[in-house]
Design a protein around this motif. Structure first.
Motif, PDB file in Angstrom:
ATOM      1  N   TRP B  35       0.860  -1.183   0.000  1.00  9.75           N
ATOM      2  CA  TRP B  35       0.000   0.000   0.000  1.00  9.75           C
ATOM      3  C   TRP B  35       0.894   1.229   0.000  1.00  9.75           C
ATOM      4  CZ3 TRP B  35      -5.308   0.431  -0.192  1.00  9.75           C
ATOM      5  CH2 TRP B  35      -6.040  -0.760  -0.061  1.00  9.75           C
ATOM      6  N   TYR B  36       0.521   2.205  -0.822  1.00 14.05           N
ATOM      7  CA  TYR B  36       1.282   3.432  -0.919  1.00 14.05           C
ATOM      8  C   TYR B  36       0.410   4.614  -0.524  1.00 14.05           C
ATOM      9  CZ  TYR B  36       5.082   1.051  -3.296  1.00 14.05           C
ATOM     10  OH  TYR B  36       6.135   0.215  -3.593  1.00 14.05           O
ATOM     11  N   GLN B  37       1.067   5.605   0.065  1.00 15.88           N
ATOM     12  CA  GLN B  37       0.432   6.858   0.439  1.00 15.88           C
ATOM     13  C   GLN B  37       1.090   7.958  -0.381  1.00 15.88           C
ATOM     14  OE1 GLN B  37       1.742   8.669   4.198  1.00 15.88           O
ATOM     15  NE2 GLN B  37      -0.394   8.718   4.849  1.00 15.88           N
ATOM     16  N   LEU B  47       3.707   2.366   2.575  1.00 22.41           N
ATOM     17  CA  LEU B  47       3.068   2.459   3.885  1.00 22.41           C
ATOM     18  C   LEU B  47       3.194   1.133   4.632  1.00 22.41           C
ATOM     19  CD1 LEU B  47       1.392   4.607   5.402  1.00 22.41           C
ATOM     20  CD2 LEU B  47      -0.656   3.600   4.380  1.00 22.41           C
ATOM     21  N   ASP B  84      -3.496  12.182   7.879  1.00 21.31           N
ATOM     22  CA  ASP B  84      -3.624  10.990   7.030  1.00 21.31           C
ATOM     23  C   ASP B  84      -4.282  11.323   5.694  1.00 21.31           C
ATOM     24  OD1 ASP B  84      -4.540   9.004   9.933  1.00 21.31           O
ATOM     25  OD2 ASP B  84      -2.546   9.397   9.079  1.00 21.31           O
ATOM     26  N   ALA B  86      -4.733  12.015   2.225  1.00 28.73           N
ATOM     27  CA  ALA B  86      -3.820  11.745   1.116  1.00 28.73           C
ATOM     28  C   ALA B  86      -4.522  10.804   0.149  1.00 28.73           C
ATOM     29  CB  ALA B  86      -2.528  11.097   1.627  1.00 28.73           C
ATOM     30  N   TYR B  88      -4.380   7.056  -1.399  1.00 28.52           N
ATOM     31  CA  TYR B  88      -3.847   5.736  -1.072  1.00 28.52           C
ATOM     32  C   TYR B  88      -4.020   4.807  -2.269  1.00 28.52           C
ATOM     33  CZ  TYR B  88      -3.597   7.438   3.671  1.00 28.52           C
ATOM     34  OH  TYR B  88      -3.285   8.176   4.782  1.00 28.52           O
TER      35      TYR B  88
END
Lengths: 112, 113
Positions: B35-37, B47, B84, B86, B88
């Motif tokens: 998972w990327y933020q 993440l 938080d 952002a 995702y």
């Protein structure tokens, strides 16, 4: 995790010209990847670059348009050739280090 | 390249609440699910990630739940904070495809006070 420095961070280019984007990694990575991201959208993989061999391109992307250089395990370049306004996008490089995949901060390209 | 589906497209959560983002994949060869933020103007940042041999992984307020039989995985953000907020992205990769990472379409999360 590997740290990737990407430059330029942004550029405005005339149509018909070419721009070369550079990515420098602070450690050796086997594979590097180049992505394109339209603002507000997801990342689309352009190609995979392995040292010493020709890059592997995804469907819809060709080497003549997006030539890639991978001279060693810490550096790669992507050239956007003969640019048109449709090439305006954010281009990102990525490498796989010990902590997973990391990304450069991106190059925001505008073609006028 | 759309082999990873993601929902919802956007999500608004109250501060302190739980944010849940769901993803599904088709390619059973996928063996790594990160998972990327991503914040505006920045590249995606890893993440948390999971491999299919475990059903859950927790790191701080972030938890991945993985259902191999259903080919689904989800991100839970506990005690969501305004910081938080952002975009995702769930993603998947496979060693049989040179580890290239395929991204889902993304979820824009807004955490409101």
């Amino acid at each position: 995790s590997a740290v990737i420095s990407q430059k330029p961070s942004r550029d405005i280019c005339q149509r018909g010209t070419s721009l070369t984007i550079q990515c420098q990694v602070d450690s050796q990575v086997t594979m590097m990847f180049w992505y394109r991201q339209q603002p507000g959208q997801s990342l689309t993989l352009i190609a995979t670059a392995n040292q010493g061999s020709e890059a592997t391109y995804e469907s819809g992307f060709v080497i003549d348009k997006f030539p890639i250089s991978r001279p060693n395990l810490t550096f790669s370049t992507l050239t956007v050739s003969n640019m048109s306004p449709e090439d305006s996008s954010i281009y990102l490089c990525s490498g796989q280090g010990s902590g997973g995949y990391t990304f450069g901060s991106g190059t925001r390209l505008t073609v006028v | 390249q759309q082999q990873v589906k993601q929902s919802p497209q956007s999500l608004i959560v109250q501060k302190g609440g739980i944010s849940i983002i769901n993803c599904a994949y088709e390619n059973t060869a996928f063996d790594y699910f990160p998972w990327y933020q991503q914040f505006p103007g920045k590249g995606p940042a890893l993440l948390i990630a999971i491999r299919p041999d475990v059903s859950e992984k927790k790191e701080g307020r972030f938890t991945i739940s993985f259902n191999k039989s259903a080919k689904q995985f989800s991100l839970h953000i506990m005690d969501s904070q305004p910081g938080d907020s952002a975009t995702y992205f769930c993603a998947a990769s496979s060693k049989t495809s040179y580890d290239k990472v395929i991204f889902g379409p993304g979820t824009s999360l807004s955490v409101i006070p």
